[in-house]
Motif scaffolding. Sequence first.
Motif, PDB file in Angstrom:
ATOM      1  N   VAL A 123      24.049  14.636  -4.837  1.00  0.00           N
ATOM      2  CA  VAL A 123      25.508  14.548  -4.845  1.00  0.00           C
ATOM      3  C   VAL A 123      26.083  15.937  -5.092  1.00  0.00           C
ATOM      4  O   VAL A 123      25.796  16.565  -6.113  1.00  0.00           O
ATOM      5  N   VAL A 124      26.894  16.403  -4.162  1.00  0.00           N
ATOM      6  CA  VAL A 124      27.591  17.679  -4.296  1.00  0.00           C
ATOM      7  C   VAL A 124      29.036  17.377  -4.658  1.00  0.00           C
ATOM      8  O   VAL A 124      29.734  16.665  -3.925  1.00  0.00           O
ATOM      9  N   PHE A 125      29.484  17.904  -5.786  1.00  0.00           N
ATOM     10  CA  PHE A 125      30.832  17.650  -6.283  1.00  0.00           C
ATOM     11  C   PHE A 125      31.748  18.808  -5.898  1.00  0.00           C
ATOM     12  O   PHE A 125      31.477  19.966  -6.250  1.00  0.00           O
ATOM     13  N   LEU A 126      32.829  18.484  -5.187  1.00  0.00           N
ATOM     14  CA  LEU A 126      33.794  19.483  -4.742  1.00  0.00           C
ATOM     15  C   LEU A 126      35.065  19.396  -5.584  1.00  0.00           C
ATOM     16  O   LEU A 126      35.518  18.307  -5.940  1.00  0.00           O
ATOM     17  N   LYS A 127      35.645  20.547  -5.884  1.00  0.00           N
ATOM     18  CA  LYS A 127      36.863  20.573  -6.694  1.00  0.00           C
ATOM     19  C   LYS A 127      38.104  20.333  -5.846  1.00  0.00           C
ATOM     20  O   LYS A 127      38.146  20.661  -4.672  1.00  0.00           O
ATOM     21  N   GLY A 128      39.118  19.765  -6.511  1.00  0.00           N
ATOM     22  CA  GLY A 128      40.398  19.507  -5.877  1.00  0.00           C
ATOM     23  C   GLY A 128      40.623  18.031  -5.640  1.00  0.00           C
ATOM     24  O   GLY A 128      39.779  17.357  -5.039  1.00  0.00           O
ATOM     25  N   CYS A 129      41.733  17.500  -6.149  1.00  0.00           N
ATOM     26  CA  CYS A 129      42.095  16.103  -5.909  1.00  0.00           C
ATOM     27  C   CYS A 129      43.607  15.986  -5.899  1.00  0.00           C
ATOM     28  O   CYS A 129      44.295  16.667  -6.675  1.00  0.00           O
ATOM     29  N   SER A 130      44.129  15.129  -5.046  1.00  0.00           N
ATOM     30  CA  SER A 130      45.575  14.934  -4.947  1.00  0.00           C
ATOM     31  C   SER A 130      46.066  13.838  -5.881  1.00  0.00           C
ATOM     32  O   SER A 130      47.267  13.573  -5.931  1.00  0.00           O
ATOM     33  N   LEU A 131      45.167  13.172  -6.599  1.00  0.00           N
ATOM     34  CA  LEU A 131      45.551  12.172  -7.591  1.00  0.00           C
ATOM     35  C   LEU A 131      45.264  12.703  -9.001  1.00  0.00           C
ATOM     36  O   LEU A 131      44.494  13.646  -9.178  1.00  0.00           O
ATOM     37  N   ALA A 132      45.894  12.072  -9.975  1.00  0.00           N
ATOM     38  CA  ALA A 132      45.650  12.374 -11.384  1.00  0.00           C
ATOM     39  C   ALA A 132      45.456  11.056 -12.117  1.00  0.00           C
ATOM     40  O   ALA A 132      46.222  10.708 -13.015  1.00  0.00           O
ATOM     41  N   CYS A 133      44.426  10.308 -11.725  1.00  0.00           N
ATOM     42  CA  CYS A 133      44.170   8.994 -12.318  1.00  0.00           C
ATOM     43  C   CYS A 133      43.952   9.138 -13.823  1.00  0.00           C
ATOM     44  O   CYS A 133      43.197  10.001 -14.270  1.00  0.00           O
ATOM     45  N   ARG A 134      44.582   8.292 -14.587  1.00  0.00           N
ATOM     46  CA  ARG A 134      44.512   8.406 -16.039  1.00  0.00           C
ATOM     47  C   ARG A 134      43.091   8.247 -16.561  1.00  0.00           C
ATOM     48  O   ARG A 134      42.739   8.787 -17.599  1.00  0.00           O
ATOM     49  N   TRP A 135      42.290   7.460 -15.855  1.00  0.00           N
ATOM     50  CA  TRP A 135      40.929   7.167 -16.310  1.00  0.00           C
ATOM     51  C   TRP A 135      39.884   8.089 -15.697  1.00  0.00           C
ATOM     52  O   TRP A 135      38.685   7.864 -15.880  1.00  0.00           O
ATOM     53  N   CYS A 136      40.284   9.116 -14.994  1.00  0.00           N
ATOM     54  CA  CYS A 136      39.348   9.964 -14.247  1.00  0.00           C
ATOM     55  C   CYS A 136      38.199  10.437 -15.132  1.00  0.00           C
ATOM     56  O   CYS A 136      38.412  10.960 -16.233  1.00  0.00           O
ATOM     57  N   GLN A 137      36.965  10.278 -14.647  1.00  0.00           N
ATOM     58  CA  GLN A 137      35.783  10.725 -15.382  1.00  0.00           C
ATOM     59  C   GLN A 137      35.552  12.221 -15.263  1.00  0.00           C
ATOM     60  O   GLN A 137      34.825  12.802 -16.068  1.00  0.00           O
ATOM     61  N   ASN A 138      36.142  12.823 -14.231  1.00  0.00           N
ATOM     62  CA  ASN A 138      35.930  14.246 -13.968  1.00  0.00           C
ATOM     63  C   ASN A 138      37.261  14.991 -13.904  1.00  0.00           C
ATOM     64  O   ASN A 138      37.641  15.512 -12.853  1.00  0.00           O
ATOM     65  N   PRO A 139      37.998  15.074 -15.018  1.00  0.00           N
ATOM     66  CA  PRO A 139      39.292  15.758 -14.965  1.00  0.00           C
ATOM     67  C   PRO A 139      39.160  17.235 -14.614  1.00  0.00           C
ATOM     68  O   PRO A 139      40.114  17.843 -14.128  1.00  0.00           O
ATOM     69  N   GLU A 140      37.975  17.799 -14.838  1.00  0.00           N
ATOM     70  CA  GLU A 140      37.748  19.195 -14.476  1.00  0.00           C
ATOM     71  C   GLU A 140      37.680  19.383 -12.968  1.00  0.00           C
ATOM     72  O   GLU A 140      37.611  20.518 -12.479  1.00  0.00           O
ATOM     73  N   SER A 141      37.720  18.291 -12.213  1.00  0.00           N
ATOM     74  CA  SER A 141      37.631  18.366 -10.754  1.00  0.00           C
ATOM     75  C   SER A 141      38.989  18.433 -10.080  1.00  0.00           C
ATOM     76  O   SER A 141      39.066  18.661  -8.879  1.00  0.00           O
ATOM     77  N   ARG A 142      40.067  18.231 -10.808  1.00  0.00           N
ATOM     78  CA  ARG A 142      41.367  18.021 -10.162  1.00  0.00           C
ATOM     79  C   ARG A 142      41.912  19.276  -9.487  1.00  0.00           C
ATOM     80  O   ARG A 142      42.427  19.214  -8.380  1.00  0.00           O
ATOM     81  N   ARG A 143      41.845  20.406 -10.157  1.00  0.00           N
ATOM     82  CA  ARG A 143      42.395  21.635  -9.582  1.00  0.00           C
ATOM     83  C   ARG A 143      41.433  22.225  -8.561  1.00  0.00           C
ATOM     84  O   ARG A 143      40.225  22.088  -8.680  1.00  0.00           O
TER      85      ARG A 143
END
Length: 306
Positions: free
Chosen positions: A24-44
């Motif tokens: 699994v390759v994890f890429l940064k950046g997300c257009s959502l800000a789900c309150r329960w997100c397990q990977n908040p370091e991935s959002r930006r």
Amino acid sequence: MMQTGMTFNLQRYSTHDGPGIRTVVFLKGCSLACRWCQNPESRRRQPDLLFDSRLCLTGCQLCQQAGLCLVSDAAGQRCLSRCEQDRPALETLRSLCPSGALSVVGETQSLATVLAQVKRDLPFYQRSGGGLTLSGGEPFMQPEFTAALLQAAQAESISTAVESCLHVPWHYIAPALPHLDLLLADLKHLDAEPFLHWTGGRVEQVLDNFRRLKHCAVPLIIRIPLIPGFNADLATLCRLFDFIVEQTSAREVHLLPYHTLGQHKYQLLGEEYRAPGQPLDDEALLSQAQLQARARGLHAVLRGQA
């Protein structure tokens, strides 16, 4: 196509992100800000700085010398002052901290570098029916790199999958579809107001992408995170099952009960955790949800928690 991407993790030998053994390759950046997100370091889309006060050597002062500022929060815990975090270039901080209290999450990598790491486990993919899964964050937020990496993997006879929230424009998704063997997509809610309140996004964009995917040949598995106070009730879940049957091509749904294992990451980022404080513990709901899904012809699977 884009030959570099912003990654923040690579996990080998995964068995929960598609069939078989996968990388699994994890890429940064997300257009959502789900309150329960397990990977908040991935959002930006840019690197993030994490600070673990438990590891801090208080007399070191290397971070202060680099331009960072340590303060005490309301609970007396030492943390980084948010206004100071953007002062120094984060790249200069990767090897700064001798105790590991400071860590930079996110790195620009070439397609060739990522693919070389994925290819290390090619024999395991061949024996187990596994392959490469892109996760995040939201992989389609880096559409050119995602499409190029999937295409390169398929050229090496590696099966490909993407985990997506589908909260992106369709033209971000379309280039990847010819190189995609499986899409694992989140369906969280059908109503605009709760979706906006809990995720910060537009539900119609997600639903429209599901409708478009119905006419594509890519196999689709839908995942439903079960979040108390948001969608973890039988009436809401039955509406989601009806939408899946009527407006998507998916016939397999994964139910992901909520947990709080990612909560500590918010403290490391200096952010507030705004999701429920307790994991979902409702065996009756899970049982009824599986029965209702199966009654509609869906293959319902209870998977690792959301």
